[in-house]
Design an enzyme around this catalytic site. Structure first.
Site, PDB file in Angstrom:
ATOM      1  N   PRO A  22      43.256  60.810 -47.146  1.00  0.00           N
ATOM      2  CA  PRO A  22      43.459  61.453 -45.842  1.00  0.00           C
ATOM      3  C   PRO A  22      42.321  61.297 -44.847  1.00  0.00           C
ATOM      4  O   PRO A  22      42.491  61.619 -43.673  1.00  0.00           O
ATOM      5  CB  PRO A  22      43.639  62.926 -46.222  1.00  0.00           C
ATOM      6  CG  PRO A  22      42.858  63.080 -47.481  1.00  0.00           C
ATOM      7  CD  PRO A  22      43.021  61.790 -48.224  1.00  0.00           C
ATOM      8  N   ASP A  45      44.748  50.071 -41.307  1.00  0.00           N
ATOM      9  CA  ASP A  45      45.566  50.839 -40.369  1.00  0.00           C
ATOM     10  C   ASP A  45      44.693  51.712 -39.479  1.00  0.00           C
ATOM     11  O   ASP A  45      43.519  51.989 -39.782  1.00  0.00           O
ATOM     12  CB  ASP A  45      46.552  51.726 -41.129  1.00  0.00           C
ATOM     13  CG  ASP A  45      47.752  50.939 -41.651  1.00  0.00           C
ATOM     14  OD1 ASP A  45      47.934  49.794 -41.218  1.00  0.00           O
ATOM     15  OD2 ASP A  45      48.494  51.485 -42.483  1.00  0.00           O
ATOM     16  N   LYS A  67      49.139  51.193 -36.915  1.00  0.00           N
ATOM     17  CA  LYS A  67      50.453  51.568 -36.392  1.00  0.00           C
ATOM     18  C   LYS A  67      50.474  53.079 -36.223  1.00  0.00           C
ATOM     19  O   LYS A  67      50.304  53.830 -37.166  1.00  0.00           O
ATOM     20  CB  LYS A  67      51.564  51.139 -37.358  1.00  0.00           C
ATOM     21  CG  LYS A  67      51.673  49.627 -37.535  1.00  0.00           C
ATOM     22  CD  LYS A  67      52.483  49.272 -38.756  1.00  0.00           C
ATOM     23  CE  LYS A  67      53.953  49.503 -38.539  1.00  0.00           C
ATOM     24  NZ  LYS A  67      54.553  48.580 -37.567  1.00  0.00           N
ATOM     25  N   GLY A  99      46.139  57.566 -46.558  1.00  0.00           N
ATOM     26  CA  GLY A  99      46.986  58.270 -47.524  1.00  0.00           C
ATOM     27  C   GLY A  99      47.293  57.400 -48.719  1.00  0.00           C
ATOM     28  O   GLY A  99      46.415  56.743 -49.280  1.00  0.00           O
ATOM     29  N   ASP A 100      48.554  57.379 -49.124  1.00  0.00           N
ATOM     30  CA  ASP A 100      49.014  56.552 -50.226  1.00  0.00           C
ATOM     31  C   ASP A 100      49.967  55.491 -49.684  1.00  0.00           C
ATOM     32  O   ASP A 100      50.844  55.799 -48.868  1.00  0.00           O
ATOM     33  CB  ASP A 100      49.731  57.402 -51.277  1.00  0.00           C
ATOM     34  CG  ASP A 100      50.216  56.567 -52.450  1.00  0.00           C
ATOM     35  OD1 ASP A 100      49.439  56.404 -53.407  1.00  0.00           O
ATOM     36  OD2 ASP A 100      51.352  56.061 -52.401  1.00  0.00           O
ATOM     37  N   MET A 180      54.578  62.402 -39.514  1.00  0.00           N
ATOM     38  CA  MET A 180      54.891  61.814 -38.199  1.00  0.00           C
ATOM     39  C   MET A 180      55.964  62.617 -37.461  1.00  0.00           C
ATOM     40  O   MET A 180      56.890  62.054 -36.869  1.00  0.00           O
ATOM     41  CB  MET A 180      55.354  60.355 -38.381  1.00  0.00           C
ATOM     42  CG  MET A 180      54.329  59.474 -39.068  1.00  0.00           C
ATOM     43  SD  MET A 180      54.990  57.872 -39.622  1.00  0.00           S
ATOM     44  CE  MET A 180      55.958  58.379 -41.068  1.00  0.00           C
TER      45      MET A 180
END
Length: 268
Positions: A22, A45, A67, A99-100, A180
């Site tokens: 995170p 990312d 993204k 994250g994962d 999101m």
């Protein structure tokens, strides 16, 4: 998009699909840390923290393919092709995701492209945003008294045209974590309430989880749209819905730790 490999050439290296967690670099697994330090090229990312990116070798090629909702800097097809190209030309390619990579990270899609191109790979799982945000926000995702199950859903921008079956998430004893989802907070709130979830169900939005800038904002399901529209809210953010949110007031150890450190610095 059809992937383009390099005719007559075998893949030179291996791709490591890594979950960066995170945000807090200390939440990386030892394997993620080791692979990152040995990388020749890193495709990362937007959600990967600067502190984690700094762990890569100074001479590693760093490629931003971030993204975010409404701010896509790379199309998924282009990312897939880039992974294939680098897999043919470099030794240790790291694909770094917040994250994962298998929890709303499109990791499966990217691995399919590698399989198609015949490129070897490894997956290094990471602490997903739901687990990290809840833990650092003092919110147990499950609890014997009030939450016997937890569901992860995506609140992507297509909810209007592809609505979820909200009834399956209306159970009072279920925690719902929405990735999101801030841009569609109104749809989420109305969908759950119409499906039978109580309007006064507690909700939390955890912003910038596990970083010094973390904030935890709480409200009710009915007022979720107003909470998500707060000018104080910074991205990335995660929505947690359910009775377990009530525990954040007494269990938010990270906020208490930050407050204590701030007081110590004032006295120095």
């Amino acid at each position: 998009m059809e992937l383009v490999a390099i005719p007559g050439q075998s893949p030179r290296g291996k791709v490591y699909l890594i979950g960066a967690g995170p945000g807090d670099p200390e939440l990386l697994t030892m394997k993620a840390w080791r692979c990152l330090q040995q990388a020749d090229v890193v495709l990362y990312d937007a959600l990967v923290s600067a502190e984690i990116l700094a762990l890569a070798p100074e001479d590693a090629e760093m490629i931003a393919v971030g993204k975010r909702a409404g701010k896509h800097s790379a199309h998924q097809d282009d990312i897939n092709q880039l992974l294939v190209t680098k897999g043919f030309t470099r030794n240790r390619v790291v694909r770094l995701k917040g994250g994962d990579p298998f929890i709303f990270g499109r990791g499966g899609e990217e691995l399919q492209s590698l399989v198609e191109a015949g490129i070897p790979f490894e997956v290094v799982p990471g602490i997903t945003a739901a687990s990290g945000a809840a833990a650092y926000g003092g919110i147990p995702l499950t609890h014997r008294d009030c939450a016997q199950s937890v569901s992860f859903v995506t609140g992507h921008c297509k909810l209007k045209s592809e609505p979820l079956n909200w009834r399956q998430y209306a159970d009072t004893n279920q925690t719902l974590v929405v990735y999101m989802g801030t841009l569609n907070a109104g749809i989420i709130s109305r969908g759950l309430i119409d499906a039978g979830r109580a309007a006064d169900t507690p909700v939390a939005i955890v912003s910038k989880a596990s970083t010094p800038a973390q904030t935890v904002m709480t409200a009710t399901l009915a007022s979720l749209p107003e909470l998500a529209a707060s000018p104080e809210l910074e991205m990335p953010a995660l929505i947690i819905i359910g009775e377990v949110v009530r525990y954040t007031e007494q269990m938010n150890w990270f906020a208490q730790q930050q407050e204590s450190q701030s007081k110590l610095q004032q006295y120095r």
